[in-house]
Design a protein around this motif. Structure first.
Motif, PDB file in Angstrom:
ATOM      1  N   SER A 215       4.762  90.206  40.742  1.00  0.00           N
ATOM      2  CA  SER A 215       4.393  91.349  39.903  1.00  0.00           C
ATOM      3  C   SER A 215       3.826  92.521  40.691  1.00  0.00           C
ATOM      4  O   SER A 215       3.923  93.671  40.253  1.00  0.00           O
ATOM      5  CB  SER A 215       3.390  90.904  38.831  1.00  0.00           C
ATOM      6  N   ARG A 216       3.206  92.245  41.857  1.00  0.00           N
ATOM      7  CA  ARG A 216       2.614  93.332  42.635  1.00  0.00           C
ATOM      8  C   ARG A 216       2.952  93.185  44.113  1.00  0.00           C
ATOM      9  O   ARG A 216       2.773  92.104  44.678  1.00  0.00           O
ATOM     10  CB  ARG A 216       1.087  93.365  42.458  1.00  0.00           C
TER      11      ARG A 216
ATOM     12  N   VAL B  83      -3.415  79.162  39.669  1.00  0.00           N
ATOM     13  CA  VAL B  83      -4.497  80.113  39.912  1.00  0.00           C
ATOM     14  C   VAL B  83      -3.911  81.304  40.671  1.00  0.00           C
ATOM     15  O   VAL B  83      -2.832  81.211  41.281  1.00  0.00           O
ATOM     16  CB  VAL B  83      -5.659  79.474  40.713  1.00  0.00           C
ATOM     17  N   TYR B  84      -4.607  82.400  40.632  1.00  0.00           N
ATOM     18  CA  TYR B  84      -4.165  83.627  41.308  1.00  0.00           C
ATOM     19  C   TYR B  84      -3.841  83.315  42.776  1.00  0.00           C
ATOM     20  O   TYR B  84      -4.626  82.665  43.474  1.00  0.00           O
ATOM     21  CB  TYR B  84      -5.283  84.671  41.217  1.00  0.00           C
ATOM     22  N   HIS B  85      -2.669  83.756  43.235  1.00  0.00           N
ATOM     23  CA  HIS B  85      -2.295  83.462  44.624  1.00  0.00           C
ATOM     24  C   HIS B  85      -1.551  84.644  45.242  1.00  0.00           C
ATOM     25  O   HIS B  85      -0.780  85.342  44.574  1.00  0.00           O
ATOM     26  CB  HIS B  85      -1.511  82.164  44.749  1.00  0.00           C
ATOM     27  N   VAL B  86      -1.827  84.824  46.548  1.00  0.00           N
ATOM     28  CA  VAL B  86      -1.348  85.990  47.303  1.00  0.00           C
ATOM     29  C   VAL B  86      -0.599  85.508  48.534  1.00  0.00           C
ATOM     30  O   VAL B  86      -1.044  84.588  49.228  1.00  0.00           O
ATOM     31  CB  VAL B  86      -2.531  86.879  47.737  1.00  0.00           C
ATOM     32  N   GLY B  87       0.529  86.123  48.823  1.00  0.00           N
ATOM     33  CA  GLY B  87       1.314  85.798  50.005  1.00  0.00           C
ATOM     34  C   GLY B  87       1.351  86.950  50.991  1.00  0.00           C
ATOM     35  O   GLY B  87       1.623  88.089  50.610  1.00  0.00           O
ATOM     36  N   ILE B  88       1.075  86.629  52.265  1.00  0.00           N
ATOM     37  CA  ILE B  88       1.097  87.647  53.322  1.00  0.00           C
ATOM     38  C   ILE B  88       1.893  87.088  54.496  1.00  0.00           C
ATOM     39  O   ILE B  88       1.368  86.342  55.330  1.00  0.00           O
ATOM     40  CB  ILE B  88      -0.333  88.025  53.759  1.00  0.00           C
ATOM     41  N   PRO B  89       3.181  87.406  54.590  1.00  0.00           N
ATOM     42  CA  PRO B  89       3.998  86.855  55.669  1.00  0.00           C
ATOM     43  C   PRO B  89       3.656  87.473  57.024  1.00  0.00           C
ATOM     44  O   PRO B  89       3.409  88.667  57.129  1.00  0.00           O
ATOM     45  CB  PRO B  89       5.427  87.222  55.247  1.00  0.00           C
ATOM     46  N   THR B  90       3.656  86.603  58.052  1.00  0.00           N
ATOM     47  CA  THR B  90       3.448  87.076  59.425  1.00  0.00           C
ATOM     48  C   THR B  90       4.701  86.848  60.262  1.00  0.00           C
ATOM     49  O   THR B  90       4.682  87.015  61.481  1.00  0.00           O
ATOM     50  CB  THR B  90       2.254  86.355  60.065  1.00  0.00           C
TER      51      THR B  90
ATOM     52  N   TYR C 216       6.168  79.737  37.483  1.00  0.00           N
ATOM     53  CA  TYR C 216       4.764  79.918  37.836  1.00  0.00           C
ATOM     54  C   TYR C 216       4.534  79.887  39.350  1.00  0.00           C
ATOM     55  O   TYR C 216       3.418  80.109  39.808  1.00  0.00           O
ATOM     56  CB  TYR C 216       3.908  78.826  37.183  1.00  0.00           C
ATOM     57  N   THR C 217       5.586  79.582  40.114  1.00  0.00           N
ATOM     58  CA  THR C 217       5.439  79.449  41.566  1.00  0.00           C
ATOM     59  C   THR C 217       5.287  80.787  42.296  1.00  0.00           C
ATOM     60  O   THR C 217       4.483  80.890  43.222  1.00  0.00           O
ATOM     61  CB  THR C 217       6.630  78.669  42.156  1.00  0.00           C
ATOM     62  N   PRO C 218       6.017  81.849  41.938  1.00  0.00           N
ATOM     63  CA  PRO C 218       5.932  83.086  42.723  1.00  0.00           C
ATOM     64  C   PRO C 218       4.517  83.642  42.821  1.00  0.00           C
ATOM     65  O   PRO C 218       3.696  83.471  41.912  1.00  0.00           O
ATOM     66  CB  PRO C 218       6.835  84.062  41.950  1.00  0.00           C
ATOM     67  N   PHE C 219       4.253  84.292  43.937  1.00  0.00           N
ATOM     68  CA  PHE C 219       2.942  84.904  44.145  1.00  0.00           C
ATOM     69  C   PHE C 219       2.668  85.981  43.097  1.00  0.00           C
ATOM     70  O   PHE C 219       3.581  86.642  42.599  1.00  0.00           O
ATOM     71  CB  PHE C 219       2.877  85.539  45.533  1.00  0.00           C
ATOM     72  N   ASP C 220       1.383  86.157  42.799  1.00  0.00           N
ATOM     73  CA  ASP C 220       0.959  87.248  41.928  1.00  0.00           C
ATOM     74  C   ASP C 220       0.903  88.565  42.693  1.00  0.00           C
ATOM     75  O   ASP C 220       1.039  89.641  42.101  1.00  0.00           O
ATOM     76  CB  ASP C 220      -0.434  86.946  41.358  1.00  0.00           C
ATOM     77  N   GLN C 221       0.684  88.470  44.004  1.00  0.00           N
ATOM     78  CA  GLN C 221       0.551  89.664  44.859  1.00  0.00           C
ATOM     79  C   GLN C 221       1.128  89.321  46.223  1.00  0.00           C
ATOM     80  O   GLN C 221       0.890  88.234  46.755  1.00  0.00           O
ATOM     81  CB  GLN C 221      -0.919  90.048  45.012  1.00  0.00           C
ATOM     82  N   VAL C 222       1.882  90.233  46.779  1.00  0.00           N
ATOM     83  CA  VAL C 222       2.388  90.085  48.146  1.00  0.00           C
ATOM     84  C   VAL C 222       2.040  91.334  48.930  1.00  0.00           C
ATOM     85  O   VAL C 222       2.128  92.456  48.418  1.00  0.00           O
ATOM     86  CB  VAL C 222       3.920  89.848  48.155  1.00  0.00           C
ATOM     87  N   ILE C 223       1.607  91.131  50.171  1.00  0.00           N
ATOM     88  CA  ILE C 223       1.361  92.238  51.097  1.00  0.00           C
ATOM     89  C   ILE C 223       2.361  92.118  52.243  1.00  0.00           C
ATOM     90  O   ILE C 223       2.370  91.120  52.971  1.00  0.00           O
ATOM     91  CB  ILE C 223      -0.082  92.213  51.638  1.00  0.00           C
ATOM     92  N   LEU C 224       3.227  93.110  52.369  1.00  0.00           N
ATOM     93  CA  LEU C 224       4.252  93.129  53.405  1.00  0.00           C
ATOM     94  C   LEU C 224       3.859  94.136  54.480  1.00  0.00           C
ATOM     95  O   LEU C 224       4.049  95.339  54.319  1.00  0.00           O
ATOM     96  CB  LEU C 224       5.610  93.501  52.802  1.00  0.00           C
TER      97      LEU C 224
ATOM     98  N   GLU D  58       7.892  84.506  50.521  1.00  0.00           N
ATOM     99  CA  GLU D  58       6.983  85.462  49.899  1.00  0.00           C
ATOM    100  C   GLU D  58       7.460  85.893  48.516  1.00  0.00           C
ATOM    101  O   GLU D  58       6.672  86.425  47.732  1.00  0.00           O
ATOM    102  CB  GLU D  58       6.815  86.696  50.803  1.00  0.00           C
ATOM    103  N   VAL D  59       8.729  85.650  48.207  1.00  0.00           N
ATOM    104  CA  VAL D  59       9.265  86.132  46.939  1.00  0.00           C
ATOM    105  C   VAL D  59       9.878  85.024  46.086  1.00  0.00           C
ATOM    106  O   VAL D  59      10.099  85.201  44.898  1.00  0.00           O
ATOM    107  CB  VAL D  59      10.312  87.244  47.190  1.00  0.00           C
ATOM    108  N   SER D  60      10.100  83.843  46.665  1.00  0.00           N
ATOM    109  CA  SER D  60      10.865  82.821  45.957  1.00  0.00           C
ATOM    110  C   SER D  60      10.047  82.101  44.891  1.00  0.00           C
ATOM    111  O   SER D  60       8.818  82.098  44.918  1.00  0.00           O
ATOM    112  CB  SER D  60      11.418  81.785  46.950  1.00  0.00           C
ATOM    113  N   ARG D  61      10.761  81.424  43.971  1.00  0.00           N
ATOM    114  CA  ARG D  61      10.136  80.666  42.889  1.00  0.00           C
ATOM    115  C   ARG D  61      10.055  79.178  43.249  1.00  0.00           C
ATOM    116  O   ARG D  61      10.000  78.312  42.372  1.00  0.00           O
ATOM    117  CB  ARG D  61      10.897  80.878  41.576  1.00  0.00           C
ATOM    118  N   THR D  62      10.072  78.871  44.524  1.00  0.00           N
ATOM    119  CA  THR D  62       9.981  77.484  44.941  1.00  0.00           C
ATOM    120  C   THR D  62       8.987  77.337  46.078  1.00  0.00           C
ATOM    121  O   THR D  62       8.633  78.311  46.746  1.00  0.00           O
ATOM    122  CB  THR D  62      11.356  76.941  45.379  1.00  0.00           C
ATOM    123  N   THR D  63       8.504  76.127  46.260  1.00  0.00           N
ATOM    124  CA  THR D  63       7.671  75.790  47.403  1.00  0.00           C
ATOM    125  C   THR D  63       8.204  74.485  47.965  1.00  0.00           C
ATOM    126  O   THR D  63       8.151  73.446  47.299  1.00  0.00           O
ATOM    127  CB  THR D  63       6.185  75.688  47.022  1.00  0.00           C
TER     128      THR D  63
END
Length: 353
Positions: free
Chosen positions: A3-4, A127-134, A161-169, A141-146
């Protein structure tokens, strides 16, 4: 969909501001899962502000994440804190981001993570979760799977429900990735595109993302006129678009066979895809030819003979894992794939690796 999203060089410095609005209280910490390669790397860790009971945990990434590992992380959080975390933040490659997604899901869904390996088994939002790829390429960072290795199979927790709520690229975070790892992970993205664009699940939505990612991969891996910064920017965008493409279609033969290698031999996902894809001319002739051109351009030598000493029983284990992934085969071959893909065909392919 995520979403963000924030994109841009230096955007990692917006993390504090982003998280501040999501804090639920003094006893609801933010848990930062950080790739252990950054342990002692103050250039990155000094930019993470810890408040109250916030915690950084360094994650080993020599092996793919296991369901038992996820269950242990969840148990540790439940035992240590009186409230659910305000959020889980994954900073690293696909392994770390998959762990962050899985932990955030299992904190709100009872039972063991192995019980949720499959499609749409998760019942409650994470719960709220954020992905930051290095590193760029996995699309985690965008997929619906883990993707997790369980006691019986390697399979993702696939859910809305798997995708992150926030991603920082932030492409700057990829500046120190070793060349071989850069190539293997970038090829994960390339294979995503080939499998999506040639699959039976293809639709206009996934095609638009897949074609863009495919073009960006060619610019990065076969373009000689890009600066290092331009290459970093483009590969991060390719990873995002490639991940979006398979989110609305599916992967195929390379991923199915790669899961078998990973489950039995512990071969990491990116290099596993490369080892497998190198032998898939019969399924993806144009894609494999382009892959070999990229491999030669960057003088990459793939491991050889990793399956040469395996027993019949071990081959059968890998074949069983690969054949259990019905949606991947249906996307690659069609609804009648079980009449076309035989155990002997998969055995021949594994013996080439």
């Amino acid at each position: 969909m995520v979403s963000r999203v924030v994109f841009g060089r230096g955007s990692f410095d917006q993390l504090d501001e982003i998280l501040a609005a999501k804090r639920k209280g003094r006893n609801a910490p933010f848990i930062f899962y950080v790739d252990e390669v950054f342990k002692g790397n103050h250039w990155l860790t000094s930019r993470i502000t810890l408040s109250y009971k916030d915690k950084i945990l360094y994650i080993p990434t020599k092996e793919e994440p296991k369901t038992s590992q996820i269950d242990k992380y969840v148990e540790d959080i439940i035992l240590e804190f009186s409230e659910l975390p305000s959020g889980i933040i994954g900073i690293g490659g696909g392994i770390v981001m998959d762990i962050a997604k899985a932990v955030s899901l299992m904190l709100t869904n009872k039972g063991e993570s192995k019980d949720y390996q499959g499609w749409d088994l998760i019942k409650y939002p994470a719960v709220y979760h954020v992905g930051i790829p290095t590193i760029s390429g996995t699309g985690a960072e965008v997929s619906r799977t883990t993707i997790l290795t369980g006691p019986e199979r390697k399979l993702g927790i696939n859910s809305d429900y798997t995708p992150f709520d926030q991603v920082i690229l932030d492409p700057e975070l990829t500046k120190d990735v070793p060349k071989n790892q850069w190539f293997y992970t970038g090829m994960d993205c390339f294979v995503h595109c080939v499998e999506s664009l040639t699959g039976t699940y293809l639709n206009a939505f996934s095609q638009s993302y897949g074609e863009k990612a495919f073009q960006l991969c060619k610019e990065v891996f076969l373009g000689n006129d890009l600066s290092k910064e331009e290459s970093q920017d483009k590969l991060m965008m390719a990873s995002w678009h490639g991940g979006m493409s398979i989110a609305y279609s599916q992967v195929g033969v390379a991923h199915a066979l790669s899961y078998g290698l990973s489950y039995l031999l512990g071969v990491k996902h990116g290099i596993g895809n490369c080892i497998v894809f190198n032998h898939l001319e019969d399924y993806y002739p144009e894609g494999v030819a382009l892959f070999k051109e990229m491999k030669q351009e960057h003088q990459i030598q793939l491991p050889q003979g990793i399956c040469q000493d395996l027993s019949d029983e071990q081959f059968n284990i890998m074949i069983d894992v690969a054949l259990s992934l019905d949606p991947l085969w249906e996307n690659a071959i069609g609804k009648n794939w079980k009449t076309i893909i035989t155990r002997s065909k998969l055995l021949d392919l594994y013996k080439k690796m």
